[in-house]
Design an enzyme around this catalytic site. Structure first.
Site, PDB file in Angstrom:
ATOM      1  N   HIS A 187       0.673  -1.059  -0.039  1.00 30.98           N
ATOM      2  CA  HIS A 187       0.150   0.024  -0.031  1.00 30.98           C
ATOM      3  C   HIS A 187       0.877   1.264   0.020  1.00 30.98           C
ATOM      4  O   HIS A 187       1.087   1.766   0.992  1.00 30.98           O
ATOM      5  CB  HIS A 187      -0.962  -0.067   1.031  1.00 30.98           C
TER       6      HIS A 187
ATOM      7  N   HIS B 278       1.342   5.062  -2.060  1.00 38.56           N
ATOM      8  CA  HIS B 278       0.896   6.065  -3.364  1.00 38.56           C
ATOM      9  C   HIS B 278       2.398   6.631  -3.631  1.00 38.56           C
ATOM     10  O   HIS B 278       2.927   7.683  -2.824  1.00 38.56           O
ATOM     11  CB  HIS B 278      -0.012   7.108  -2.675  1.00 38.56           C
TER      12      HIS B 278
ATOM     13  N   ARG C  36       2.882   8.403  -6.725  1.00 33.45           N
ATOM     14  CA  ARG C  36       2.529   9.716  -7.235  1.00 33.45           C
ATOM     15  C   ARG C  36       3.235   9.644  -8.382  1.00 33.45           C
ATOM     16  O   ARG C  36       2.979   9.025  -9.520  1.00 33.45           O
ATOM     17  CB  ARG C  36       2.986  10.841  -6.434  1.00 33.45           C
TER      18      ARG C  36
ATOM     19  N   ASN D  38      -4.718   5.795  -7.535  1.00 37.13           N
ATOM     20  CA  ASN D  38      -5.279   7.144  -7.460  1.00 37.13           C
ATOM     21  C   ASN D  38      -4.039   8.333  -7.871  1.00 37.13           C
ATOM     22  O   ASN D  38      -4.095   9.178  -7.097  1.00 37.13           O
ATOM     23  CB  ASN D  38      -5.910   7.527  -6.225  1.00 37.13           C
TER      24      ASN D  38
ATOM     25  N   HIS E 224     -11.011   0.557  -0.389  1.00 40.91           N
ATOM     26  CA  HIS E 224     -11.166   1.674   0.657  1.00 40.91           C
ATOM     27  C   HIS E 224     -12.585   1.592   1.282  1.00 40.91           C
ATOM     28  O   HIS E 224     -13.399   1.929   0.376  1.00 40.91           O
ATOM     29  CB  HIS E 224     -10.641   3.038   0.071  1.00 40.91           C
TER      30      HIS E 224
ATOM     31  N   HIS F  92      -6.286  -0.657   5.277  1.00 44.95           N
ATOM     32  CA  HIS F  92      -6.348   0.066   6.622  1.00 44.95           C
ATOM     33  C   HIS F  92      -7.479  -0.039   7.356  1.00 44.95           C
ATOM     34  O   HIS F  92      -8.238   0.727   7.485  1.00 44.95           O
ATOM     35  CB  HIS F  92      -6.100   1.637   6.099  1.00 44.95           C
TER      36      HIS F  92
ATOM     37  N   ASP G  43       0.568   2.617   3.873  1.00 48.70           N
ATOM     38  CA  ASP G  43      -0.277   3.713   3.265  1.00 48.70           C
ATOM     39  C   ASP G  43       0.430   4.933   3.227  1.00 48.70           C
ATOM     40  O   ASP G  43       0.093   5.988   3.578  1.00 48.70           O
ATOM     41  CB  ASP G  43      -1.587   4.056   3.956  1.00 48.70           C
TER      42      ASP G  43
ATOM     43  N   HIS H 272       2.188  14.257   0.545  1.00 45.20           N
ATOM     44  CA  HIS H 272       1.614  15.450   0.037  1.00 45.20           C
ATOM     45  C   HIS H 272       2.774  16.490   0.329  1.00 45.20           C
ATOM     46  O   HIS H 272       3.433  16.384   1.353  1.00 45.20           O
ATOM     47  CB  HIS H 272       0.283  15.879   0.611  1.00 45.20           C
TER      48      HIS H 272
HETATM   49  O1  DOR Z   1      -5.485   9.763   3.749  1.00 47.99           O
HETATM   50  C1  DOR Z   1      -5.298   9.187   2.528  1.00 47.99           C
HETATM   51  N1  DOR Z   1      -4.644   9.452   1.616  1.00 47.99           N
HETATM   52  N2  DOR Z   1      -6.421   7.960   2.249  1.00 47.99           N
HETATM   53  C2  DOR Z   1      -6.579   7.645   0.906  1.00 47.99           C
HETATM   54  O2  DOR Z   1      -7.436   6.892   0.918  1.00 47.99           O
HETATM   55  C3  DOR Z   1      -5.633   8.164  -0.192  1.00 47.99           C
HETATM   56  C4  DOR Z   1      -4.573   8.738   0.309  1.00 47.99           C
HETATM   57  C5  DOR Z   1      -3.870   9.662  -0.714  1.00 47.99           C
HETATM   58  O3  DOR Z   1      -3.741   9.192  -1.891  1.00 47.99           O
HETATM   59  O4  DOR Z   1      -3.369  10.673  -0.541  1.00 47.99           O
HETATM   60 ZN    ZN Z   2      -3.962   4.581   0.711  1.00 52.19          ZN
END
Ligand code: DOR
Ligand code: ZN
Length: 432
Positions: free
Chosen positions: A61, A63, A65, A95, A184, A237, A309, A313
């Site tokens: 899990h 991300h 980017r 995503n 999710h 999660h 997870d 950002h």
């Molecule tokens: O807090 C989160 N951030 N939950 C998610 O499901 C997506 C993730 C994100 O991609 O920033």
């Molecule tokens: Zn996630």
């Protein structure tokens, strides 16, 4: 580069720690594991002086980017963060920009990840309308696809699967191609119905604005639909005691697997009072009793995998007012350390550490070439100093996201190096 690691404390499949073990690699695979290595051939030799070696960790899990969101993270920074955190395989969430919803987007992602220093797997994203794209893609039997991810609610994702019959269709397709579906579980229709009128919009109220009933309802729907369709569910999660209860009851009935994150295990909603938006995440952090239920489930096997997870950002985005600040924070460089620390404090057996960090993921996702330290497997190893104490300092993260709700805490147990497909990467320690 061939490698000989001497004097390692190796965690084997039975969960026992074997001392004085030598591990020899040959290119990208393990050639020998045992106490009497064959006569030396030219290889780089490192004396690990009793450091632990576990199978290279798999994070299902992440991300990553990159592409349209490279300012948050890219494959280079994410791989560096993964290796520093002990992970040699990462599964990238869909995503992204563009979202991984069809073959064209997957091809772009593959190209972006081509030079990554870790092994990459990709989750495909489900929408209300892309079943045909997913089917066409699965017909190519893509070896690097982990499964299909479904968001039942919006969370840094525009693609919500709202209609239960669409979820059913996705799961039916996944069952046909024998791949897992990750869900999710926050349910958008439930979130939309919440009366938030009297709740001040603040990070410290994030868990009230996205209430627990909505994750529980979504988890229920995901589990029931998986059982109906015969699909393999990877419930990401898990954050509430109610979900754990559901899992205890329903896991034996099908192929239901569950993930917990370090933040849902070891932080409660009071972290949002201390850290504000830096602890804003979806699903939100809950109550101490939820942490306890998750910790118990981690011990007794209801939780199958630890997923970071990792959701980076930019600091500028996170430092905006509550409503504008995105949810999520980096986790690759703290996840393993938090588990090792908890293993010492709460007596999590070594076998569970191996299962949670690689063994179960290898099994669930069909990665037969990893998850144990055995001749013939991929040379993916995580080297750990179980007694090293260190402080989480986000300024030193390899990730581009230099903040964490765990900032400043001291942990016992640290990743000192990784070997990924035979390539040795120092994390913190000096070579032996
Ligand atoms: O807090 C989160 N951030 N939950 C998610 O499901 C997506 C993730 C994100 O991609 O920033
Ligand atoms: Zn996630």
């Amino acid at each position: 580069m061939k490698l000989l690691l001497r004097n390692a404390m190796v965690l084997d499949r039975s969960g026992a720690l074997q001392p004085h073990v030598a591990i020899m690699t040959n290119g990208s695979s393990i050639e020998y594991v045992g106490t009497q290595p064959p006569a030396a051939q030219p290889r780089r030799t490192l004396d690990l002086a009793g450091l632990w070696v576990i199978p290279g960790a798999i994070d299902p899990h992440v991300h990553v980017r990159d592409l349209g969101q490279w300012e948050k993270e890219d494959w280079s920074s994410a791989s560096a963060a993964a290796l520093a955190g002990g992970y040699t395989t990462v599964f990238d969430m869909p995503n992204s920009v563009p979202p991984t919803n069809d073959l064209e987007a997957l091809e772009r992602k593959r190209a972006a990840a081509a030079g990554a220093a870790v092994d990459a797997r990709f989750w495909l994203g489900a929408t209300e309308t892309n079943l045909g794209d997913l089917r066409a893609l699965l017909q190519t039997a893509p070896p690097d696809v982990a499964g299909i991810k479904v968001f039942l609610a919006g969370s840094s994702s525009n693609e919500i699967v709202r209609d239960p019959s669409s979820l059913q269709a996705v799961m039916t397709l996944a069952a046909q191609y024998n791949i897992p579906v990750a869900v999710h579980q926050e349910l958008q229709s439930c979130l939309d119905a919440v009366d938030t009128g009297g709740i001040r919009r603040a990070a410290s109220n994030h868990h009230r604005l996205r209430p627990r009933a909505c994750v529980v309802q979504g988890a229920q729907l995901a589990i029931q639909t998986a059982l109906q369709t015969g699909c393999t569910l990877y419930l990401v999660h898990v954050s509430t005691a109610e979900e754990i209860k559901l899992l205890r009851r329903l896991k034996p009935r099908g192929r239901i697997f569950a993930e917990a994150t370090p933040h849902h295990l070891w932080l409660d909603s009071s972290a949002t009072v201390k850290s504000g938006n830096h602890a804003k995440v979806n699903p939100p952090l809950r109550d101490p009793a939820d942490c306890s239920a998750l910790q118990q489930a981690l011990l007794d096997g209801i939780i199958d995998c630890l997923g970071s997870d990792h959701a980076p950002h930019t600091l500028t985005e996170k430092n905006q007012p509550y409503r504008a600040a995105p949810s999520g924070f980096p986790g690759l460089e703290t996840s393993m350390g938090l588990l090792l620390d908890a293993a010492v404090r709460y007596g999590i057996p070594h076998k569970r550490v191996q299962e949670l960090t690689s063994g179960n993921a290898a099994h669930i996702f069909g990665l037969a070439d990893r998850g144990s330290i055995t001749a013939g497997k991929r040379a993916d190893l995580t080297i750990i100093d179980p007694t090293a104490r260190w402080q989480v300092d986000p300024a030193r993260f390899h990730s581009k996201a230099h903040y964490s709700p765990f900032a400043g805490i001291t942990l016992c147990g640290r990743v000192v190096a990784t070997v990924c497909a035979g390539a040795y990467r120092q994390a913190v320690a000096e070579e032996g």
